[in-house]
Scaffold this active site. Sequence first.
Site, mmCIF file in Angstrom:
data_model
loop_
_atom_site.group_PDB
_atom_site.id
_atom_site.type_symbol
_atom_site.label_atom_id
_atom_site.label_comp_id
_atom_site.label_asym_id
_atom_site.label_seq_id
_atom_site.Cartn_x
_atom_site.Cartn_y
_atom_site.Cartn_z
ATOM 1 N N ALA A 152 0.961 0.589 6.353
ATOM 2 C CA ALA A 152 2.315 1.074 6.637
ATOM 3 C C ALA A 152 3.328 0.446 5.688
ATOM 4 O O ALA A 152 4.212 1.133 5.152
ATOM 5 C CB ALA A 152 2.679 0.768 8.086
ATOM 6 N N TYR A 153 3.195 -0.844 5.483
ATOM 7 C CA TYR A 153 4.148 -1.551 4.612
ATOM 8 C C TYR A 153 4.031 -1.063 3.171
ATOM 9 O O TYR A 153 5.038 -0.755 2.522
ATOM 10 C CB TYR A 153 3.870 -3.049 4.699
ATOM 11 C CG TYR A 153 4.802 -3.911 3.873
ATOM 12 C CD1 TYR A 153 6.154 -4.005 4.182
ATOM 13 C CD2 TYR A 153 4.318 -4.650 2.793
ATOM 14 C CE1 TYR A 153 7.005 -4.807 3.442
ATOM 15 C CE2 TYR A 153 5.165 -5.453 2.042
ATOM 16 C CZ TYR A 153 6.504 -5.529 2.371
ATOM 17 O OH TYR A 153 7.339 -6.322 1.632
ATOM 18 N N ALA A 154 2.807 -0.958 2.673
ATOM 19 C CA ALA A 154 2.618 -0.511 1.297
ATOM 20 C C ALA A 154 3.088 0.923 1.115
ATOM 21 O O ALA A 154 3.659 1.279 0.072
ATOM 22 C CB ALA A 154 1.152 -0.649 0.895
#
Length: 245
Positions: A152-154
Amino acid sequence: MTENTRTAIVTGGSRGIGRAVATRLAADGLAVVVGYAGNRADAESAVTEIEAAGGTATAVQADVADEHAVAALFDAADALGGGVDVVVHAAGRMVLSPIADLDLDDLDALHRTNIRGTFVVARQAARRLRDDGSVVTFSTSVVATQFPTYGAYAASKGATEAITLILARELRGRRITVNCVAPGPTATEMFLDGKSDELVADLAQQNPLERLGTPSDIAEVAAFLASPAGHWVNGQVLRANGGMA
C-alpha cells in the site's frame, strides 16, 4: 528579512526527514514555514531550533489533503516572505501489511494523505510558486525494491512519483524544477516503529555503505535540489539510499 529572502514551505516539517529539511533550508538562508499535521509542540520546537540558529520560521497546522488548509499554508508563506520559492512535501503516512490482510480503511487513510495530499500540495505549488522556484516531493526506494508488506505504501509513493514527473513537464516556461527524493531505510521514528533490532540491522546491510540513512543525509539531497546549484536537475526521481539495489 530582506525583500530578496527566499521562502520555503516544508510539509511534515515537525519531525524526521521533514524537520531535517526545514532546519537545513533555514541554514541556507530561507525563511521556512513548518507545516505540521497535529503535534504543535514538535513544530514549535523546530521553529525554536531554527530561530536559535539565526533563521526565520513559523509553524502552521495543515492537513495536506485539505485544499483549504494547504491554501492557508501558502498564505502563511506569503505573509512570511512575500511569496513562495520552494515547496518540500515531506508529509506522509505509512501502513505496513501483507496485501491479503490489509485493512481497506487503512488503505483509504494512507492514500488520502500520500496521494491526495501530494496532489493538493502540487496543485497549490503550480499555482503559486514564484518563477525560478523548486518543488521537492518524497517517495521511497521500496517502489523499486518491492519489500513485502509495503504494498500500500509503495503504491501511494509510485503515484507521488508520477504526479511529480508530470508536474515538472507542465511547468515548462517558468524555470521551476520539480523532483522527487526516494530514500532508502532511514532512521526516523516512523521507519523504526515496530521493527525489531534484528530487522533494522538487516535493513542497514542492504546497501554497500552498510548503515541506515539519517534524516540529515536526505535533507542534504533535498536542499541541493532546492538550491540554485541543483537547478539543472529537473523531472527526476533520486534514490537516496546508499546504493541499495
